[in-house]
Enzyme design. Structure first.
Site, PDB file in Angstrom:
ATOM      1  N   SER A 165       9.037   7.973   9.348  1.00  0.00           N
ATOM      2  CA  SER A 165      10.319   7.294   9.274  1.00  0.00           C
ATOM      3  C   SER A 165      10.414   6.304   8.117  1.00  0.00           C
ATOM      4  O   SER A 165      11.520   5.893   7.757  1.00  0.00           O
ATOM      5  CB  SER A 165      10.558   6.544  10.581  1.00  0.00           C
ATOM      6  OG  SER A 165       9.602   5.515  10.750  1.00  0.00           O
ATOM      7  N   SER A 169       4.444   7.534  10.591  1.00  0.00           N
ATOM      8  CA  SER A 169       5.589   7.115   9.779  1.00  0.00           C
ATOM      9  C   SER A 169       5.247   6.389   8.476  1.00  0.00           C
ATOM     10  O   SER A 169       6.143   6.098   7.681  1.00  0.00           O
ATOM     11  CB  SER A 169       6.526   6.232  10.602  1.00  0.00           C
ATOM     12  OG  SER A 169       7.299   7.019  11.456  1.00  0.00           O
ATOM     13  N   LYS A 220      10.299  -2.146   4.771  1.00  0.00           N
ATOM     14  CA  LYS A 220      11.092  -1.287   5.647  1.00  0.00           C
ATOM     15  C   LYS A 220      12.069  -2.158   6.427  1.00  0.00           C
ATOM     16  O   LYS A 220      11.714  -3.261   6.865  1.00  0.00           O
ATOM     17  CB  LYS A 220      10.135  -0.550   6.592  1.00  0.00           C
ATOM     18  CG  LYS A 220      10.771   0.489   7.493  1.00  0.00           C
ATOM     19  CD  LYS A 220       9.684   1.178   8.326  1.00  0.00           C
ATOM     20  CE  LYS A 220      10.235   2.311   9.163  1.00  0.00           C
ATOM     21  NZ  LYS A 220       9.155   2.983   9.928  1.00  0.00           N
TER      22      LYS A 220
END
Lengths: 488, 100
Positions: free
Chosen positions: A155, A179, A80
């Site tokens: 996310s 997330s 990420k």
């Protein structure tokens, strides 16, 4: 070479170590796959082709020289884009960090590379990890690999989509309110949030420091367990890492759930849950019961307050953490703030942050401000204690607590963007694990109409990741949901 | 407690948060923050008499270490990302602070 991407991380590692597969070939297949699908998915902010091939070449040379290879040797992994890799652009999908090149590695990066993993890409995410749909990225939304008009969740949407689309066998996300688990559910892959403090946050761009935790995505529980075994453990650079011993997670995968007590908070999961989600949840519990687990009723009377508590605590912490982005030390600087330092700060921040980040900074600043601190922030922290007590009581009767990961299957892009509160409510089943610090996993457990993936969430006792891996692995042996892949 | 927000409230919070919002943003946030706060107000009905606050789930953990100097980032790496810096002098450059 493309079929190599259907292998698990463990299979790739074993073949690379055994000399039947070259790390460069695996890396090349992963890079080509990312190039092929990214125009449709928008899952990657940066594909690190040259650096990755160079690292993979090093792994092959180490093997040829007879050196002992690490537990992730030759395994391509995507991170990420809120984790710092020295010399590799790291943006948190924010305009304010569009040009940021970290001068150091996050601890997770150092540990992965020491284990022989090859970092191939940085994945798209909601800006500063704030969102549940990946629509808050400065670089545009990620598309769900199972349905292009749907969100991959957020996310960590890009990291989940990357594993679902068979670009990489493993990726890392961060989980502050769901997330990792929610995009895992939406993309039909395993998403794992470790116990708070299990994995170092050094080099993770901070959102809410008492809630943030890094964890892996994989297609199997075993691969997630392998990744966590590399990531876990105390770190002198993060004072919140726990000194608790790290067990052998792979040894927990016995395939046996006999005697495991699964707590089900019936009252909490009875309202506002989509019919397909309810059906797959009940079927998954029945599968585990038939395999020897016991279902017990548990009560979590304060779980219904977890959303307001979470959004008060998380935004307060975010408003403080994001004060550092001011156009001075790194990142974007507004050309319209030359008159004064104050103008420089406030113009830079207004132009550099996206709407959701500004909304949360505003909310967090409000609840910390004079006159509102006791009524909102302090109150939320007290209810956080009550929620922890609920879970402590539940874990006296049960070894894990089961809930759907999300009350709904992947929703449509644009469906909730005009109403932040509706978007927040989608996190109803995931935020409790962050507030209590408990570990949690989402595993594929079926599909809604239109082949939209659905996840089963299990939450465990503090530092008992092993039981989650054990149940998830046993469930995989009884079902084939985790073997299914989207057509893309 | 009322969560009706005025534009003045929004401007006060924005000033604390160092955000120069546009007029449109002020209107939007006034409405959205009021909605969210009205929803969050439900926590105020919960009896928390004598309940300690959780700021951090491992709050009891000892986190001290010996106070020994360790290497830090070299100056050139620290300044490398600065939008404006005097790299020779080792300084971040900002607009005038005093007497401007």
């Amino acid at each position: 070479m493309a079929d190599v991407l259907n292998r698990t991380a463990r299979e790739i590692r074993d073949e690379v170590a055994g000399g039947t597969l070259s790390a460069v070939d695996v890396c090349g297949a992963s890079l080509d796959r990312m190039d092929a699908v990214n125009p449709a998915l928008n899952a990657f902010n940066h594909i690190a082709r040259d650096r990755a091939l160079e690292r993979a070449g090093e792994i092959d040379r180490q093997r040829a020289s007879g050196a002992t290879l690490g537990p992730l040797a030759g395994v391509p992994i995507a991170l990420k884009d809120n984790m710092c890799v020295k010399g590799m652009r790291t943006t948190a999908s924010s305009r304010i960090l569009d040009n940021f090149i970290p001068p150091y590695d996050a601890t997770v990066v150092a540990r992965l590379e020491r284990a022989g993993a090859v970092i191939v890409a940085k994945t798209n995410c909601d800006e500063f990890a704030m969102g549940s749909s990946n629509e808050n990225s400065a670089y545009g939304a990620v598309k769900n690999p199972w349905a292009a008009d749907r969100t991959p969740g957020g996310s960590s949407g890009g990291s989940a989509a990357a594993v679902a689309a068979r670009c990489v066998p493993l990726s890392l996300g961060s989980d502050t309110g769901g997330s990792i688990r929610q995009p895992g559910s939406f993309c039909g892959v395993v998403g794992f949030k470790p116990t708070y403090g299990r994995v170092s946050r050094y080099g993770l761009l901070a959102f809410a420091s008492s809630l943030d935790q890094i964890g892996p995505f994989g297609r199997t529980a075993a691969d997630a367990a392998l990744a966590l075994s590399v990531l876990a453990g105390p770190d002198g650079a993060d004072a919140t890492t726990a000194t608790e011993p790290v067990p052998d997670y792979l040894a927990a995968l016995t395939g046996d759930v006999k005697g495991i007590r699964i707590g089900v908070p019936r009252a909490f999961v009875s309202e506002g849950v989509d019919a397909d989600v309810r059906r797959t949840f009940d079927e998954a519990l029945e599968t585990l019961r038939a395999a020897g687990a016991t279902l017990v009723d548990v009560e979590l009377p304060h779980a219904k307050y977890a959303i307001p508590v979470y959004y008060l605590v998380a935004t307060a912490e975010a408003s403080s953490n994001l004060a550092r982005y001011d156009g001075v030390k790194y990142g974007y600087r507004s050309p319209h703030g030359k008159d004064s330092l104050k103008a420089l700060y406030s113009r830079t921040r207004d132009e550099g942050f996206g709407p959701e980040v500004k909304r949360r900074i505003m909310l967090g600043t409000y609840v910390l401000s004079a006159g509102y601190y006791d009524a909102f922030y302090l109150k939320a922290q007290q209810v956080r204690t009550l929620l922890r007590r609920d879970y402590e009581k539940a874990f006296q009767k049960a070894d894990v607590v089961a809930m759907p990961t999300s009350p709904m299957p992947p929703f449509k892009l644009g469906e909730k963007t005009d109403d932040p509160l509706q978007m927040y409510l989608a996190d109803v089943f995931t935020v409790s694990a962050n507030l209590t610090g408990a570990p949690g996993i989402s595993i594929p457990c079926g599909f809604a109409a239109g082949r939209l993936p659905i996840g089963l969430q299990l939450t465990g006792r503090m530092f008992d990741e092993s039981t989650l891996f054990r149940i998830a692995d046993a469930y995989e042996r009884l079902t084939d949901w985790h073997t299914q892949s989207p057509v893309i | 407690m009322s969560t009706a927000l005025t534009i003045a409230d929004v401007e006060r919070i924005a000033a604390l948060a160092q955000l120069e919002l546009t007029g449109e943003e002020k209107q939007l946030f006034m409405r959205q923050l009021a909605d969210i706060l009205a929803y969050a107000e439900q926590v105020q009905a919960i009896d928390t008499t004598g309940v300690p606050a959780t700021a951090h789930v491992h709050a009891g953990q000892r986190t001290e270490r010996e106070d020994e100097p360790r290497p830090s980032l070299p100056l050139n790496a620290t300044l490398a990302n600065a939008p404006d810096a005097d790299r020779d002098a080792g300084l971040f450059r900002v607009p005038r602070v005093i007497g401007g």
